[in-house]
Motif scaffolding. Structure first.
Motif, PDB file in Angstrom:
ATOM      1  N   PRO A 101      67.545  31.663 -12.476  1.00 39.59           N
ATOM      2  CA  PRO A 101      66.088  32.045 -12.388  1.00 39.59           C
ATOM      3  C   PRO A 101      65.914  32.071 -10.877  1.00 39.59           C
ATOM      4  O   PRO A 101      65.054  32.803 -10.313  1.00 39.59           O
ATOM      5  CB  PRO A 101      65.565  30.884 -12.978  1.00 39.59           C
ATOM      6  CG  PRO A 101      66.245  30.128 -13.913  1.00 39.59           C
ATOM      7  CD  PRO A 101      67.546  30.678 -13.331  1.00 39.59           C
ATOM      8  N   ALA A 102      66.597  31.117 -10.143  1.00 40.64           N
ATOM      9  CA  ALA A 102      66.298  31.367  -8.498  1.00 40.64           C
ATOM     10  C   ALA A 102      66.698  32.620  -7.867  1.00 40.64           C
ATOM     11  O   ALA A 102      65.992  33.179  -6.945  1.00 40.64           O
ATOM     12  CB  ALA A 102      67.173  30.004  -7.994  1.00 40.64           C
ATOM     13  N   ILE A 103      67.532  33.202  -8.461  1.00 44.63           N
ATOM     14  CA  ILE A 103      67.999  34.439  -8.108  1.00 44.63           C
ATOM     15  C   ILE A 103      67.177  35.624  -8.179  1.00 44.63           C
ATOM     16  O   ILE A 103      66.962  36.523  -7.437  1.00 44.63           O
ATOM     17  CB  ILE A 103      69.550  34.883  -8.127  1.00 44.63           C
ATOM     18  CG1 ILE A 103      70.248  33.533  -7.607  1.00 44.63           C
ATOM     19  CG2 ILE A 103      70.020  36.134  -7.853  1.00 44.63           C
ATOM     20  CD1 ILE A 103      71.759  34.019  -7.839  1.00 44.63           C
ATOM     21  N   GLY A 104      66.658  35.666  -9.635  1.00 44.45           N
ATOM     22  CA  GLY A 104      65.878  36.581  -9.825  1.00 44.45           C
ATOM     23  C   GLY A 104      66.346  37.702 -11.026  1.00 44.45           C
ATOM     24  O   GLY A 104      66.713  37.258 -12.135  1.00 44.45           O
ATOM     25  N   ASN A 105      66.525  38.828 -10.757  1.00 47.98           N
ATOM     26  CA  ASN A 105      66.999  40.163 -11.658  1.00 47.98           C
ATOM     27  C   ASN A 105      68.267  40.158 -11.962  1.00 47.98           C
ATOM     28  O   ASN A 105      68.778  41.078 -12.654  1.00 47.98           O
ATOM     29  CB  ASN A 105      66.399  41.344 -10.933  1.00 47.98           C
ATOM     30  CG  ASN A 105      64.976  41.648 -11.416  1.00 47.98           C
ATOM     31  OD1 ASN A 105      64.439  41.235 -12.214  1.00 47.98           O
ATOM     32  ND2 ASN A 105      64.510  42.634 -10.835  1.00 47.98           N
ATOM     33  N   VAL A 106      69.090  39.215 -11.885  1.00 44.53           N
ATOM     34  CA  VAL A 106      70.526  39.365 -12.067  1.00 44.53           C
ATOM     35  C   VAL A 106      70.806  38.858 -13.527  1.00 44.53           C
ATOM     36  O   VAL A 106      70.214  38.030 -14.145  1.00 44.53           O
ATOM     37  CB  VAL A 106      71.522  38.230 -11.057  1.00 44.53           C
ATOM     38  CG1 VAL A 106      71.025  36.877 -11.454  1.00 44.53           C
ATOM     39  CG2 VAL A 106      72.849  38.471 -11.339  1.00 44.53           C
ATOM     40  N   SER A 107      71.656  39.480 -14.291  1.00 44.97           N
ATOM     41  CA  SER A 107      71.931  39.448 -15.551  1.00 44.97           C
ATOM     42  C   SER A 107      72.988  38.445 -15.655  1.00 44.97           C
ATOM     43  O   SER A 107      73.551  38.047 -14.728  1.00 44.97           O
ATOM     44  CB  SER A 107      72.619  40.532 -16.212  1.00 44.97           C
ATOM     45  OG  SER A 107      73.908  40.800 -15.821  1.00 44.97           O
ATOM     46  N   ALA A 147      83.823  41.144   3.219  1.00 40.89           N
ATOM     47  CA  ALA A 147      83.809  41.897   1.752  1.00 40.89           C
ATOM     48  C   ALA A 147      83.704  40.937   0.609  1.00 40.89           C
ATOM     49  O   ALA A 147      83.207  41.052  -0.186  1.00 40.89           O
ATOM     50  CB  ALA A 147      84.971  42.766   1.686  1.00 40.89           C
ATOM     51  N   VAL A 148      84.294  39.824   1.072  1.00 37.76           N
ATOM     52  CA  VAL A 148      84.490  38.556  -0.164  1.00 37.76           C
ATOM     53  C   VAL A 148      82.915  38.187  -0.378  1.00 37.76           C
ATOM     54  O   VAL A 148      82.788  37.786  -1.402  1.00 37.76           O
ATOM     55  CB  VAL A 148      85.261  37.366   0.640  1.00 37.76           C
ATOM     56  CG1 VAL A 148      85.334  36.296  -0.289  1.00 37.76           C
ATOM     57  CG2 VAL A 148      86.842  37.880   0.990  1.00 37.76           C
ATOM     58  N   ILE A 149      81.939  38.163   0.585  1.00 32.44           N
ATOM     59  CA  ILE A 149      80.750  37.685   0.391  1.00 32.44           C
ATOM     60  C   ILE A 149      79.795  38.949   0.628  1.00 32.44           C
ATOM     61  O   ILE A 149      78.503  38.720   0.577  1.00 32.44           O
ATOM     62  CB  ILE A 149      80.289  36.299   1.349  1.00 32.44           C
ATOM     63  CG1 ILE A 149      80.220  36.960   2.584  1.00 32.44           C
ATOM     64  CG2 ILE A 149      81.108  35.306   1.056  1.00 32.44           C
ATOM     65  CD1 ILE A 149      79.785  35.865   3.611  1.00 32.44           C
ATOM     66  N   GLY A 150      80.254  40.172   0.505  1.00 31.73           N
ATOM     67  CA  GLY A 150      79.324  41.140   0.566  1.00 31.73           C
ATOM     68  C   GLY A 150      78.788  41.410  -0.932  1.00 31.73           C
ATOM     69  O   GLY A 150      79.109  40.939  -1.786  1.00 31.73           O
ATOM     70  N   GLY A 151      77.853  42.470  -0.858  1.00 29.85           N
ATOM     71  CA  GLY A 151      77.246  43.100  -2.006  1.00 29.85           C
ATOM     72  C   GLY A 151      76.070  42.611  -2.232  1.00 29.85           C
ATOM     73  O   GLY A 151      75.429  41.881  -1.486  1.00 29.85           O
ATOM     74  N   LYS A 152      75.349  43.064  -3.485  1.00 26.98           N
ATOM     75  CA  LYS A 152      74.073  42.687  -3.584  1.00 26.98           C
ATOM     76  C   LYS A 152      73.742  41.208  -3.954  1.00 26.98           C
ATOM     77  O   LYS A 152      72.631  40.437  -3.562  1.00 26.98           O
ATOM     78  CB  LYS A 152      73.561  43.707  -4.758  1.00 26.98           C
ATOM     79  CG  LYS A 152      72.113  43.353  -5.124  1.00 26.98           C
ATOM     80  CD  LYS A 152      71.782  44.346  -6.145  1.00 26.98           C
ATOM     81  CE  LYS A 152      70.048  44.195  -6.557  1.00 26.98           C
ATOM     82  NZ  LYS A 152      69.599  45.093  -7.537  1.00 26.98           N
ATOM     83  N   TRP A 153      74.565  40.338  -5.082  1.00 28.53           N
ATOM     84  CA  TRP A 153      74.469  39.339  -5.375  1.00 28.53           C
ATOM     85  C   TRP A 153      74.974  38.166  -4.566  1.00 28.53           C
ATOM     86  O   TRP A 153      74.373  36.792  -4.711  1.00 28.53           O
ATOM     87  CB  TRP A 153      74.733  39.219  -6.945  1.00 28.53           C
ATOM     88  CG  TRP A 153      73.909  40.321  -7.687  1.00 28.53           C
ATOM     89  CD1 TRP A 153      74.517  41.293  -8.236  1.00 28.53           C
ATOM     90  CD2 TRP A 153      72.690  40.340  -7.896  1.00 28.53           C
ATOM     91  NE1 TRP A 153      73.429  42.130  -8.937  1.00 28.53           N
ATOM     92  CE2 TRP A 153      72.313  41.456  -8.702  1.00 28.53           C
ATOM     93  CE3 TRP A 153      71.528  39.604  -7.615  1.00 28.53           C
ATOM     94  CZ2 TRP A 153      71.042  41.857  -9.194  1.00 28.53           C
ATOM     95  CZ3 TRP A 153      70.266  39.801  -8.020  1.00 28.53           C
ATOM     96  CH2 TRP A 153      70.002  41.058  -8.644  1.00 28.53           C
ATOM     97  N   LYS A 154      76.158  38.214  -4.170  1.00 19.77           N
ATOM     98  CA  LYS A 154      76.887  37.064  -3.646  1.00 19.77           C
ATOM     99  C   LYS A 154      76.054  36.498  -2.429  1.00 19.77           C
ATOM    100  O   LYS A 154      76.274  35.335  -2.297  1.00 19.77           O
ATOM    101  CB  LYS A 154      78.263  37.432  -3.146  1.00 19.77           C
ATOM    102  CG  LYS A 154      79.283  37.668  -4.356  1.00 19.77           C
ATOM    103  CD  LYS A 154      80.530  38.132  -4.064  1.00 19.77           C
ATOM    104  CE  LYS A 154      81.289  38.415  -5.041  1.00 19.77           C
ATOM    105  NZ  LYS A 154      82.817  39.039  -4.643  1.00 19.77           N
TER     106      LYS A 154
END
Length: 77
Positions: free
Chosen positions: A28-34, A2-9
């Motif tokens: 920029p390397a990740i993309g669509n993240v605000s 759960a600590v490293i779960g999710g969409k962005w982590k």
């Protein structure tokens, strides 16, 4: 998990790899993240002890994976 779960982590950790990266280079390397979401996720990873935040007394901050910093301390020259 759960600590490293999710969409962005997982993406953040993938792009950090074993190298320190500045917030401005990571986004920029990740993309669509605000920017707000990236900072929030990095703060959570830092609070969980997965990444460290280094302030080099500049405008920019650098994040480095905790395992890289620990491995460097034990590296034999």
């Amino acid at each position: 998990m759960a600590v490293i779960g999710g969409k962005w982590k997982p993406l953040i950790l993938f792009h950090l790899g074993h190298d320190a990266r500045r917030n401005g280079n990571l986004r920029p390397a990740i993309g669509n993240v605000s920017g707000k979401m990236l900072i929030q996720q990095l703060k959570e990873l830092e609070a969980d002890g997965i990444v460290d935040r280094f302030d080099f007394k500049e405008i920019r901050l650098t994040y480095i994976p905790e395992c890289f910093r620990v491995c460097q301390k034990h590296k034999v020259s």
